[in-house]
Scaffold this motif. Structure first.
Motif, short mmCIF file in Angstrom:
data_model
loop_
_atom_site.label_atom_id
_atom_site.label_comp_id
_atom_site.label_asym_id
_atom_site.label_seq_id
_atom_site.Cartn_x
_atom_site.Cartn_y
_atom_site.Cartn_z
N ARG A 133 -34.48 -60.11 34.26
CA ARG A 133 -35.04 -59.78 33.16
C ARG A 133 -36.46 -59.23 33.73
O ARG A 133 -36.04 -58.54 34.62
N MET B 64 -28.28 -61.42 17.39
CA MET B 64 -28.97 -60.74 18.39
C MET B 64 -30.03 -59.86 18.00
O MET B 64 -30.65 -60.01 19.45
N ARG B 67 -32.61 -62.89 18.44
CA ARG B 67 -32.92 -62.78 20.05
C ARG B 67 -33.52 -61.79 20.89
O ARG B 67 -34.63 -61.77 21.25
N ASN B 68 -33.32 -60.61 20.60
CA ASN B 68 -33.63 -59.32 20.94
C ASN B 68 -34.72 -58.27 20.43
O ASN B 68 -35.72 -58.23 21.46
N GLY B 73 -37.06 -62.20 23.07
CA GLY B 73 -36.26 -61.74 23.95
C GLY B 73 -35.89 -63.06 24.81
O GLY B 73 -34.68 -63.21 25.67
N LYS B 74 -36.85 -64.47 24.50
CA LYS B 74 -36.15 -66.44 24.10
C LYS B 74 -35.92 -66.92 23.12
O LYS B 74 -36.71 -66.38 22.01
N ASP B 329 -28.68 -61.38 24.91
CA ASP B 329 -30.17 -60.50 25.73
C ASP B 329 -30.04 -59.06 26.68
O ASP B 329 -29.03 -59.23 27.21
N VAL B 330 -29.81 -58.49 25.59
CA VAL B 330 -30.16 -57.11 25.92
C VAL B 330 -30.58 -56.65 27.15
O VAL B 330 -30.14 -55.92 27.47
N ARG B 331 -31.84 -57.29 27.27
CA ARG B 331 -31.81 -56.80 28.99
C ARG B 331 -31.62 -57.55 30.04
O ARG B 331 -31.74 -56.65 30.97
N GLU B 332 -30.83 -58.77 30.01
CA GLU B 332 -30.31 -59.04 30.93
C GLU B 332 -28.56 -58.29 31.03
O GLU B 332 -29.08 -58.20 31.90
#
Lengths: 155, 369
Positions: A133, B64, B67-68, B73-74, B329-332
Protein backbone atom coordinates in the motif's frame (compact mmCIF):
# COMPACT_ATOMS: atom_id res chain seq x y z
CA UNK A 1 10.54 37.51 35.53
CA UNK A 2 11.30 33.85 34.76
CA UNK A 3 10.93 32.77 31.16
CA UNK A 4 8.01 30.36 30.44
CA UNK A 5 9.01 26.73 30.72
CA UNK A 6 8.53 24.95 27.39
CA UNK A 7 7.93 21.25 27.64
CA UNK A 8 10.51 19.09 25.88
CA UNK A 9 9.81 18.25 22.26
CA UNK A 10 8.07 14.89 21.73
CA UNK A 11 9.08 12.69 18.83
CA UNK A 12 7.34 9.57 17.62
CA UNK A 13 9.29 7.12 15.50
CA UNK A 14 7.22 4.64 13.50
CA UNK A 15 9.31 1.48 13.40
CA UNK A 16 9.63 -0.30 10.08
CA UNK A 17 11.32 -3.68 9.74
CA UNK A 18 11.73 -3.28 5.98
CA UNK A 19 15.12 -3.07 4.28
CA UNK A 20 16.81 0.31 4.51
CA UNK A 21 14.59 1.59 7.30
CA UNK A 22 17.51 1.94 9.73
CA UNK A 23 18.19 5.48 8.43
CA UNK A 24 14.90 6.66 9.92
CA UNK A 25 15.89 5.31 13.34
CA UNK A 26 19.29 7.02 13.17
CA UNK A 27 17.71 10.31 12.09
CA UNK A 28 15.07 10.22 14.84
CA UNK A 29 17.76 9.57 17.46
CA UNK A 30 19.93 12.38 16.07
CA UNK A 31 17.09 14.92 16.20
CA UNK A 32 16.01 13.81 19.67
CA UNK A 33 19.58 14.25 20.95
CA UNK A 34 19.95 17.65 19.31
CA UNK A 35 16.65 18.96 20.65
CA UNK A 36 16.76 17.23 24.01
CA UNK A 37 13.49 15.58 23.04
CA UNK A 38 11.79 12.45 24.25
CA UNK A 39 11.66 9.75 21.63
CA UNK A 40 8.87 7.19 21.64
CA UNK A 41 9.00 4.35 19.12
CA UNK A 42 5.94 2.54 17.86
CA UNK A 43 5.87 -0.87 16.24
CA UNK A 44 2.49 -1.81 14.79
CA UNK A 45 1.68 -5.50 14.53
CA UNK A 46 -0.24 -5.69 11.28
CA UNK A 47 -3.64 -7.19 12.01
CA UNK A 48 -5.07 -6.84 8.49
CA UNK A 49 -4.02 -10.20 7.06
CA UNK A 50 -7.52 -11.48 7.57
CA UNK A 51 -8.88 -8.79 5.26
CA UNK A 52 -5.99 -9.07 2.80
CA UNK A 53 -6.72 -12.75 2.27
CA UNK A 54 -10.44 -12.08 1.90
CA UNK A 55 -10.50 -14.07 -1.31
CA UNK A 56 -9.66 -17.20 0.62
CA UNK A 57 -13.22 -18.36 1.08
CA UNK A 58 -12.58 -21.98 0.22
CA UNK A 59 -10.15 -23.21 2.83
CA UNK A 60 -11.34 -25.10 5.83
CA UNK A 61 -11.51 -22.98 8.97
CA UNK A 62 -8.53 -24.82 10.46
CA UNK A 63 -6.44 -23.88 7.46
CA UNK A 64 -7.34 -20.23 7.82
CA UNK A 65 -6.85 -20.17 11.58
CA UNK A 66 -3.47 -21.88 11.17
CA UNK A 67 -2.44 -19.28 8.62
CA UNK A 68 -3.48 -16.32 10.78
CA UNK A 69 -1.66 -17.79 13.78
CA UNK A 70 1.45 -18.25 11.64
CA UNK A 71 1.31 -14.62 10.50
CA UNK A 72 0.72 -13.44 14.07
CA UNK A 73 3.83 -15.37 15.13
CA UNK A 74 5.92 -13.73 12.40
CA UNK A 75 4.59 -10.30 13.29
CA UNK A 76 5.44 -10.79 16.97
CA UNK A 77 8.92 -12.00 16.07
CA UNK A 78 9.45 -8.91 13.88
CA UNK A 79 8.22 -6.70 16.74
CA UNK A 80 10.69 -8.27 19.17
CA UNK A 81 13.61 -7.91 16.75
CA UNK A 82 12.78 -4.29 15.92
CA UNK A 83 12.41 -3.44 19.59
CA UNK A 84 15.76 -5.00 20.43
CA UNK A 85 17.51 -3.15 17.59
CA UNK A 86 15.89 0.15 18.53
CA UNK A 87 16.74 -0.12 22.23
CA UNK A 88 20.37 -0.87 21.40
CA UNK A 89 20.64 2.23 19.23
CA UNK A 90 18.68 4.52 21.54
CA UNK A 91 20.77 3.86 24.63
CA UNK A 92 19.60 5.86 27.66
CA UNK A 93 17.54 8.42 25.75
CA UNK A 94 14.15 9.09 27.41
CA UNK A 95 11.09 7.65 25.76
CA UNK A 96 8.85 4.64 25.53
CA UNK A 97 8.74 1.64 23.26
CA UNK A 98 5.17 0.95 22.19
CA UNK A 99 3.72 -2.07 20.42
CA UNK A 100 0.12 -2.19 19.23
CA UNK A 101 -1.89 -4.38 16.85
CA UNK A 102 -4.17 -3.05 14.11
CA UNK A 103 -4.13 -1.35 10.75
CA UNK A 104 -0.61 0.09 10.57
CA UNK A 105 -1.55 3.57 9.34
CA UNK A 106 -4.57 3.92 11.61
CA UNK A 107 -2.59 2.99 14.71
CA UNK A 108 0.27 5.35 13.85
CA UNK A 109 -2.15 8.18 13.16
CA UNK A 110 -4.00 7.59 16.46
CA UNK A 111 -0.74 7.54 18.40
CA UNK A 112 0.66 10.61 16.61
CA UNK A 113 -2.44 12.55 17.61
CA UNK A 114 -1.49 12.16 21.29
CA UNK A 115 0.50 15.37 21.56
CA UNK A 116 3.60 14.59 19.52
CA UNK A 117 5.51 17.39 17.76
CA UNK A 118 7.06 15.27 15.06
CA UNK A 119 6.45 11.89 13.50
CA UNK A 120 9.48 10.28 11.90
CA UNK A 121 9.13 7.44 9.44
CA UNK A 122 10.96 5.73 6.68
CA UNK A 123 10.01 6.42 3.06
CA UNK A 124 8.76 4.10 1.66
CA UNK A 125 7.23 2.72 4.81
CA UNK A 126 6.94 -1.02 4.43
CA UNK A 127 5.76 -2.33 7.80
CA UNK A 128 3.54 -5.41 7.36
CA UNK A 129 1.12 -5.20 4.47
CA UNK A 130 1.98 -1.54 3.92
CA UNK A 131 4.55 -2.97 1.53
CA UNK A 132 1.55 -3.36 -0.81
CA UNK A 133 0.00 0.00 0.00
CA UNK A 134 1.09 3.60 0.33
CA UNK A 135 1.38 4.34 4.02
CA UNK A 136 3.26 7.58 3.44
CA UNK A 137 0.50 9.07 1.28
CA UNK A 138 -2.19 8.04 3.76
CA UNK A 139 -0.27 9.36 6.76
CA UNK A 140 0.75 12.68 5.27
CA UNK A 141 -2.71 13.40 3.83
CA UNK A 142 -4.19 14.26 7.25
CA UNK A 143 -1.28 13.98 9.63
CA UNK A 144 -2.05 15.10 13.19
CA UNK A 145 1.50 16.50 13.62
CA UNK A 146 4.55 17.41 11.55
CA UNK A 147 5.97 14.48 9.62
CA UNK A 148 9.58 13.84 8.71
CA UNK A 149 10.12 11.32 5.93
CA UNK A 150 13.53 9.71 5.86
CA UNK A 151 14.51 8.12 2.58
CA UNK A 152 15.13 4.41 3.03
CA UNK A 153 18.62 3.20 2.31
CA UNK A 154 18.45 1.66 -1.15
CA UNK A 155 21.78 -0.17 -0.88
CA UNK B 1 -11.08 -5.27 22.10
CA UNK B 2 -14.48 -4.97 23.76
CA UNK B 3 -16.71 -8.02 23.64
CA UNK B 4 -19.91 -7.02 21.90
CA UNK B 5 -21.91 -10.12 22.79
CA UNK B 6 -23.99 -12.08 20.31
CA UNK B 7 -26.61 -9.37 19.75
CA UNK B 8 -23.92 -6.73 19.29
CA UNK B 9 -22.10 -8.92 16.78
CA UNK B 10 -25.26 -9.46 14.75
CA UNK B 11 -26.04 -5.76 14.89
CA UNK B 12 -22.51 -4.93 13.64
CA UNK B 13 -23.16 -7.03 10.53
CA UNK B 14 -26.31 -5.14 9.55
CA UNK B 15 -24.94 -1.93 7.90
CA UNK B 16 -22.45 -3.63 5.59
CA UNK B 17 -24.84 -6.44 4.78
CA UNK B 18 -27.58 -3.93 4.00
CA UNK B 19 -25.23 -2.21 1.54
CA UNK B 20 -24.45 -5.54 -0.17
CA UNK B 21 -28.10 -6.63 -0.40
CA UNK B 22 -29.30 -3.17 -1.42
CA UNK B 23 -26.66 -2.99 -4.13
CA UNK B 24 -27.69 -6.33 -5.57
CA UNK B 25 -31.36 -5.36 -5.44
CA UNK B 26 -30.72 -2.19 -7.45
CA UNK B 27 -28.52 -4.06 -9.94
CA UNK B 28 -30.98 -6.90 -10.51
CA UNK B 29 -34.23 -4.98 -10.42
CA UNK B 30 -33.26 -1.73 -12.14
CA UNK B 31 -29.84 -1.77 -13.78
CA UNK B 32 -29.85 -5.14 -15.54
CA UNK B 33 -33.30 -4.73 -17.13
CA UNK B 34 -32.30 -1.23 -18.24
CA UNK B 35 -29.11 -2.58 -19.84
CA UNK B 36 -31.06 -5.20 -21.75
CA UNK B 37 -33.15 -2.47 -23.39
CA UNK B 38 -30.53 0.25 -23.70
CA UNK B 39 -29.49 1.09 -27.25
CA UNK B 40 -25.73 1.58 -27.56
CA UNK B 41 -23.97 2.00 -30.92
CA UNK B 42 -27.38 1.57 -32.58
CA UNK B 43 -27.88 -1.87 -31.07
CA UNK B 44 -30.38 -2.81 -28.41
CA UNK B 45 -28.84 -4.76 -25.52
CA UNK B 46 -25.27 -4.08 -26.69
CA UNK B 47 -24.05 -3.79 -23.09
CA UNK B 48 -25.29 -7.28 -22.30
CA UNK B 49 -24.59 -9.03 -25.59
CA UNK B 50 -21.18 -7.54 -26.39
CA UNK B 51 -19.74 -6.56 -23.01
CA UNK B 52 -21.29 -9.60 -21.23
CA UNK B 53 -22.40 -7.22 -18.49
CA UNK B 54 -24.91 -8.95 -16.28
CA UNK B 55 -25.74 -8.59 -12.61
CA UNK B 56 -22.86 -10.91 -11.68
CA UNK B 57 -20.10 -8.83 -13.28
CA UNK B 58 -21.85 -5.65 -12.16
CA UNK B 59 -21.90 -6.96 -8.57
CA UNK B 60 -18.14 -7.45 -8.64
CA UNK B 61 -17.50 -4.13 -10.36
CA UNK B 62 -19.72 -2.28 -7.89
CA UNK B 63 -17.93 -3.96 -4.98
CA UNK B 64 -14.63 -2.82 -6.48
CA UNK B 65 -16.02 0.68 -6.90
CA UNK B 66 -17.03 0.79 -3.24
CA UNK B 67 -13.65 -0.35 -1.98
CA UNK B 68 -11.36 1.59 -4.29
CA UNK B 69 -13.24 4.82 -4.93
CA UNK B 70 -16.15 5.36 -2.59
CA UNK B 71 -14.37 4.04 0.53
CA UNK B 72 -10.96 5.36 -0.54
CA UNK B 73 -9.16 1.99 -0.44
CA UNK B 74 -10.42 0.56 2.84
CA UNK B 75 -13.76 -0.84 3.88
CA UNK B 76 -14.89 1.50 6.67
CA UNK B 77 -15.33 0.15 10.18
CA UNK B 78 -19.13 0.51 10.08
CA UNK B 79 -19.35 -1.79 7.05
CA UNK B 80 -16.50 -4.17 7.83
CA UNK B 81 -18.40 -6.84 9.75
CA UNK B 82 -21.14 -6.95 7.11
CA UNK B 83 -18.68 -7.35 4.26
CA UNK B 84 -16.98 -10.14 6.19
CA UNK B 85 -20.08 -12.28 5.57
CA UNK B 86 -18.95 -12.57 1.93
CA UNK B 87 -17.34 -15.94 2.64
CA UNK B 88 -20.48 -17.24 4.26
CA UNK B 89 -22.60 -16.23 1.27
CA UNK B 90 -20.32 -17.78 -1.32
CA UNK B 91 -19.84 -20.98 0.67
CA UNK B 92 -23.60 -21.24 1.13
CA UNK B 93 -24.05 -20.70 -2.60
CA UNK B 94 -21.51 -23.39 -3.42
CA UNK B 95 -23.24 -25.85 -1.09
CA UNK B 96 -26.58 -25.04 -2.74
CA UNK B 97 -24.99 -25.61 -6.15
CA UNK B 98 -24.82 -29.28 -5.15
CA UNK B 99 -28.55 -29.40 -5.88
CA UNK B 100 -27.85 -28.98 -9.62
CA UNK B 101 -26.50 -32.53 -9.82
CA UNK B 102 -27.35 -36.10 -9.15
CA UNK B 103 -24.65 -38.68 -8.55
CA UNK B 104 -25.19 -40.30 -11.94
CA UNK B 105 -24.68 -36.91 -13.63
CA UNK B 106 -21.51 -36.34 -11.62
CA UNK B 107 -20.23 -39.74 -12.70
CA UNK B 108 -20.74 -38.81 -16.36
CA UNK B 109 -18.35 -35.86 -16.19
CA UNK B 110 -16.41 -36.77 -13.05
CA UNK B 111 -13.86 -38.89 -14.91
CA UNK B 112 -12.84 -36.23 -17.39
CA UNK B 113 -12.94 -33.54 -14.69
CA UNK B 114 -10.69 -35.54 -12.37
CA UNK B 115 -8.26 -36.39 -15.19
CA UNK B 116 -7.97 -32.78 -16.35
CA UNK B 117 -7.77 -31.28 -12.89
CA UNK B 118 -5.22 -33.72 -11.53
CA UNK B 119 -3.08 -33.31 -14.66
CA UNK B 120 -3.25 -29.52 -14.55
CA UNK B 121 -2.92 -29.16 -10.78
CA UNK B 122 0.16 -31.34 -10.42
CA UNK B 123 1.50 -30.36 -13.87
CA UNK B 124 1.39 -26.67 -12.92
CA UNK B 125 2.92 -27.33 -9.50
CA UNK B 126 5.79 -29.34 -10.96
CA UNK B 127 6.31 -26.73 -13.71
CA UNK B 128 6.58 -23.96 -11.10
CA UNK B 129 8.98 -25.95 -8.93
CA UNK B 130 11.18 -26.17 -12.03
CA UNK B 131 10.58 -22.56 -13.07
CA UNK B 132 11.35 -21.25 -9.58
CA UNK B 133 14.72 -22.96 -9.70
CA UNK B 134 15.41 -21.49 -13.15
CA UNK B 135 14.53 -17.99 -11.95
CA UNK B 136 16.56 -18.52 -8.77
CA UNK B 137 13.52 -17.76 -6.62
CA UNK B 138 13.44 -18.39 -2.89
CA UNK B 139 12.17 -21.92 -2.17
CA UNK B 140 9.28 -20.68 -0.03
CA UNK B 141 8.18 -18.30 -2.82
CA UNK B 142 8.35 -21.13 -5.34
CA UNK B 143 6.35 -23.41 -3.06
CA UNK B 144 3.65 -20.82 -2.35
CA UNK B 145 3.28 -19.96 -6.03
CA UNK B 146 3.20 -23.65 -6.99
CA UNK B 147 0.25 -24.19 -4.65
CA UNK B 148 -1.50 -20.97 -5.62
CA UNK B 149 -1.20 -21.41 -9.38
CA UNK B 150 -1.68 -25.17 -9.21
CA UNK B 151 -4.84 -25.45 -7.15
CA UNK B 152 -7.00 -22.50 -6.29
CA UNK B 153 -5.22 -19.27 -5.76
CA UNK B 154 -5.36 -17.48 -2.45
CA UNK B 155 -6.89 -20.43 -0.57
CA UNK B 156 -4.01 -22.68 -1.58
CA UNK B 157 -1.42 -20.00 -0.81
CA UNK B 158 -2.92 -19.55 2.65
CA UNK B 159 -3.04 -23.30 3.23
CA UNK B 160 0.59 -23.77 2.15
CA UNK B 161 2.29 -20.69 3.65
CA UNK B 162 2.88 -21.89 7.23
CA UNK B 163 4.25 -25.27 6.11
CA UNK B 164 6.85 -23.71 3.83
CA UNK B 165 7.74 -20.82 6.14
CA UNK B 166 6.61 -18.21 3.61
CA UNK B 167 7.79 -14.70 4.37
CA UNK B 168 5.07 -12.03 4.71
CA UNK B 169 6.39 -9.84 1.88
CA UNK B 170 6.68 -12.76 -0.53
CA UNK B 171 3.26 -14.01 0.43
CA UNK B 172 1.70 -10.58 -0.06
CA UNK B 173 3.32 -10.29 -3.50
CA UNK B 174 2.19 -13.81 -4.42
CA UNK B 175 -1.41 -13.12 -3.42
CA UNK B 176 -1.45 -9.82 -5.32
CA UNK B 177 -0.14 -11.60 -8.42
CA UNK B 178 -2.73 -14.36 -8.21
CA UNK B 179 -5.59 -11.95 -7.65
CA UNK B 180 -4.47 -9.65 -10.45
CA UNK B 181 -4.14 -12.49 -12.93
CA UNK B 182 -7.45 -13.97 -11.81
CA UNK B 183 -9.33 -10.70 -12.16
CA UNK B 184 -7.92 -10.16 -15.63
CA UNK B 185 -9.00 -13.64 -16.75
CA UNK B 186 -12.40 -13.17 -15.09
CA UNK B 187 -13.22 -10.26 -17.39
CA UNK B 188 -11.48 -11.60 -20.51
CA UNK B 189 -12.79 -15.19 -20.47
CA UNK B 190 -16.48 -14.51 -21.27
CA UNK B 191 -15.38 -12.55 -24.39
CA UNK B 192 -13.07 -15.35 -25.49
CA UNK B 193 -15.74 -17.95 -24.79
CA UNK B 194 -18.31 -16.13 -26.88
CA UNK B 195 -15.80 -15.33 -29.62
CA UNK B 196 -14.91 -19.03 -29.94
CA UNK B 197 -18.58 -20.02 -29.57
CA UNK B 198 -17.78 -22.34 -26.66
CA UNK B 199 -20.68 -24.31 -25.23
CA UNK B 200 -21.50 -24.08 -21.52
CA UNK B 201 -19.81 -27.44 -21.00
CA UNK B 202 -16.61 -26.36 -22.74
CA UNK B 203 -16.58 -22.97 -21.06
CA UNK B 204 -17.14 -24.41 -17.57
CA UNK B 205 -14.43 -27.01 -18.14
CA UNK B 206 -12.00 -24.39 -19.48
CA UNK B 207 -12.33 -21.79 -16.73
CA UNK B 208 -12.59 -24.53 -14.08
CA UNK B 209 -9.19 -25.73 -15.24
CA UNK B 210 -7.50 -22.49 -16.27
CA UNK B 211 -8.57 -19.75 -13.81
CA UNK B 212 -6.58 -19.64 -10.59
CA UNK B 213 -9.08 -18.57 -7.92
CA UNK B 214 -12.16 -20.64 -7.23
CA UNK B 215 -14.36 -17.61 -6.55
CA UNK B 216 -13.34 -16.20 -9.88
CA UNK B 217 -14.22 -19.47 -11.64
CA UNK B 218 -17.79 -19.18 -10.38
CA UNK B 219 -18.04 -15.50 -11.23
CA UNK B 220 -16.65 -16.07 -14.74
CA UNK B 221 -19.07 -18.93 -15.42
CA UNK B 222 -21.97 -16.79 -14.26
CA UNK B 223 -20.76 -13.88 -16.39
CA UNK B 224 -20.84 -16.22 -19.39
CA UNK B 225 -24.28 -17.56 -18.52
CA UNK B 226 -26.03 -16.18 -15.42
CA UNK B 227 -28.53 -19.05 -15.18
CA UNK B 228 -28.46 -21.62 -12.41
CA UNK B 229 -29.60 -24.90 -13.90
CA UNK B 230 -28.18 -28.29 -14.85
CA UNK B 231 -26.17 -27.96 -18.05
CA UNK B 232 -25.14 -24.33 -17.56
CA UNK B 233 -21.57 -23.06 -17.41
CA UNK B 234 -21.67 -22.69 -13.63
CA UNK B 235 -22.96 -26.26 -13.22
CA UNK B 236 -20.00 -27.64 -15.17
CA UNK B 237 -17.47 -25.16 -13.81
CA UNK B 238 -18.40 -26.06 -10.24
CA UNK B 239 -17.67 -29.76 -10.79
CA UNK B 240 -14.16 -28.79 -11.85
CA UNK B 241 -13.98 -26.41 -8.90
CA UNK B 242 -14.97 -29.02 -6.34
CA UNK B 243 -12.49 -31.56 -7.69
CA UNK B 244 -9.82 -28.88 -7.51
CA UNK B 245 -10.72 -27.88 -3.96
CA UNK B 246 -10.53 -31.51 -2.84
CA UNK B 247 -6.98 -31.54 -4.25
CA UNK B 248 -5.84 -28.75 -1.84
CA UNK B 249 -4.60 -30.99 1.01
CA UNK B 250 -2.83 -33.36 -1.39
CA UNK B 251 -1.07 -30.50 -3.16
CA UNK B 252 -0.14 -28.89 0.15
CA UNK B 253 1.35 -32.22 1.24
CA UNK B 254 3.27 -32.66 -2.03
CA UNK B 255 4.68 -29.12 -1.97
CA UNK B 256 5.46 -29.09 1.74
CA UNK B 257 7.31 -32.41 1.37
CA UNK B 258 9.28 -30.93 -1.55
CA UNK B 259 10.14 -27.86 0.50
CA UNK B 260 11.38 -29.72 3.56
CA UNK B 261 13.39 -32.16 1.47
CA UNK B 262 15.65 -29.26 0.52
CA UNK B 263 16.00 -27.84 4.02
CA UNK B 264 18.74 -28.74 6.47
CA UNK B 265 16.40 -28.78 9.50
CA UNK B 266 13.84 -31.01 7.80
CA UNK B 267 10.50 -31.47 9.54
CA UNK B 268 8.34 -34.55 9.31
CA UNK B 269 5.27 -33.94 7.13
CA UNK B 270 2.27 -36.22 7.48
CA UNK B 271 -0.52 -36.47 4.92
CA UNK B 272 -2.96 -37.41 7.69
CA UNK B 273 -2.40 -34.22 9.66
CA UNK B 274 -2.55 -32.09 6.52
CA UNK B 275 -5.80 -33.76 5.47
CA UNK B 276 -7.27 -33.15 8.91
CA UNK B 277 -6.32 -29.48 8.99
CA UNK B 278 -6.72 -28.45 5.34
CA UNK B 279 -9.69 -30.43 4.05
CA UNK B 280 -12.41 -27.99 2.98
CA UNK B 281 -15.31 -29.28 5.07
CA UNK B 282 -17.98 -27.38 3.12
CA UNK B 283 -17.43 -29.83 0.23
CA UNK B 284 -19.33 -32.32 2.40
CA UNK B 285 -22.29 -29.90 2.34
CA UNK B 286 -22.08 -29.80 -1.45
CA UNK B 287 -22.08 -33.62 -1.60
CA UNK B 288 -24.99 -33.68 0.87
CA UNK B 289 -27.04 -31.43 -1.43
CA UNK B 290 -26.22 -33.70 -4.38
CA UNK B 291 -27.39 -36.66 -2.29
CA UNK B 292 -30.70 -34.89 -1.57
CA UNK B 293 -31.07 -34.13 -5.26
CA UNK B 294 -30.22 -37.73 -6.21
CA UNK B 295 -32.89 -39.00 -3.83
CA UNK B 296 -35.37 -36.54 -5.43
CA UNK B 297 -36.03 -34.97 -2.03
CA UNK B 298 -35.70 -31.50 -3.58
CA UNK B 299 -38.33 -32.28 -6.20
CA UNK B 300 -38.19 -33.05 -9.90
CA UNK B 301 -36.58 -30.73 -12.46
CA UNK B 302 -38.96 -27.79 -12.98
CA UNK B 303 -40.53 -28.10 -9.50
CA UNK B 304 -41.43 -25.05 -7.42
CA UNK B 305 -38.88 -26.02 -4.77
CA UNK B 306 -36.02 -26.14 -7.25
CA UNK B 307 -37.16 -22.93 -8.90
CA UNK B 308 -37.21 -21.14 -5.55
CA UNK B 309 -33.88 -22.63 -4.57
CA UNK B 310 -32.19 -21.41 -7.75
CA UNK B 311 -33.63 -17.96 -7.28
CA UNK B 312 -32.28 -17.88 -3.73
CA UNK B 313 -28.95 -19.16 -5.06
CA UNK B 314 -28.75 -16.25 -7.53
CA UNK B 315 -29.30 -13.78 -4.69
CA UNK B 316 -26.88 -15.54 -2.36
CA UNK B 317 -24.12 -15.54 -4.98
CA UNK B 318 -24.90 -11.98 -6.05
CA UNK B 319 -24.56 -10.65 -2.49
CA UNK B 320 -21.35 -12.67 -2.03
CA UNK B 321 -19.90 -11.28 -5.25
CA UNK B 322 -20.54 -7.67 -4.23
CA UNK B 323 -18.44 -8.54 -1.17
CA UNK B 324 -15.84 -10.33 -3.28
CA UNK B 325 -15.46 -7.17 -5.39
CA UNK B 326 -15.04 -5.12 -2.23
CA UNK B 327 -12.07 -7.29 -1.24
CA UNK B 328 -10.26 -6.34 -4.46
CA UNK B 329 -7.88 -3.52 -3.67
CA UNK B 330 -6.46 -2.21 -6.92
CA UNK B 331 -3.48 -0.58 -5.17
CA UNK B 332 -2.46 -3.87 -3.63
CA UNK B 333 -2.68 -5.64 -6.97
CA UNK B 334 -0.67 -2.88 -8.67
CA UNK B 335 2.07 -3.45 -6.09
CA UNK B 336 2.60 -7.01 -7.35
CA UNK B 337 6.10 -7.51 -8.58
CA UNK B 338 9.35 -9.39 -8.28
CA UNK B 339 9.73 -13.10 -8.81
CA UNK B 340 6.18 -14.01 -7.70
CA UNK B 341 4.87 -11.83 -10.54
CA UNK B 342 7.18 -13.42 -13.12
CA UNK B 343 6.36 -16.93 -11.97
CA UNK B 344 2.63 -16.17 -11.77
CA UNK B 345 2.43 -14.61 -15.21
CA UNK B 346 4.40 -17.34 -16.95
CA UNK B 347 2.65 -20.25 -15.20
CA UNK B 348 -0.80 -18.66 -15.14
CA UNK B 349 -0.78 -17.72 -18.82
CA UNK B 350 0.58 -21.13 -19.83
CA UNK B 351 -2.08 -22.94 -17.83
CA UNK B 352 -4.88 -20.68 -19.13
CA UNK B 353 -3.95 -21.07 -22.80
CA UNK B 354 -3.05 -24.75 -22.59
CA UNK B 355 -6.37 -25.50 -20.88
CA UNK B 356 -8.22 -23.75 -23.71
CA UNK B 357 -6.34 -25.72 -26.36
CA UNK B 358 -7.05 -29.02 -24.61
CA UNK B 359 -10.72 -28.18 -24.10
CA UNK B 360 -11.11 -27.25 -27.77
CA UNK B 361 -9.37 -30.44 -28.81
CA UNK B 362 -10.95 -32.98 -26.47
CA UNK B 363 -14.17 -31.68 -24.90
CA UNK B 364 -17.27 -31.93 -27.10
CA UNK B 365 -19.77 -29.09 -27.38
CA UNK B 366 -22.63 -31.21 -26.11
CA UNK B 367 -22.71 -31.40 -22.35
CA UNK B 368 -22.99 -34.64 -20.47
CA UNK B 369 -26.23 -33.49 -18.78
Amino acid sequence: MTPPVTPPMKLLLALDDGPGARRAVDEAIRIAREKGATLDALFVIDATWDVFTGHDWLSGCNSRIGFLEYMQGLEEKAAAESARAFLELRGDMPGELLTAPGDVVDVIREQAAKGYDLLVLSNPFTRGLEVMRDAVARLTRDAPCDVLLVRADTK
Amino acid sequence: MEDKGLFGKILAIVPGLAVMIGTLYVLRVYVEPWMKDAVVFGRKGWLVQVLSLNYILLSILTGMFYRNILFGGKIPAWAEEGFRTTRLFIKTGVIMLGSLYTFDKLLKVGGIAITLIVAFVFGTAIFILWLGKRLDADRSVTATMAAACGVCGVSAAVATAPGVRAKPVDLALSIATILGFGIMTMFVSPFVGKMLALSDYQFGAWVGTGILNSGQVLATCLAFNPNFAPGTAVAYGEIWNVVRVICIPFVVFFITAWYWKGEADAEHVSLGSILASKFPIFVLGFVGMTALSSLHILGAEGSETLHLMRDVMAWVFGVGLVGLGAYIDVREIRAAGGKPLRIGLIAGATKYVLALIIILAFIPKEGAF
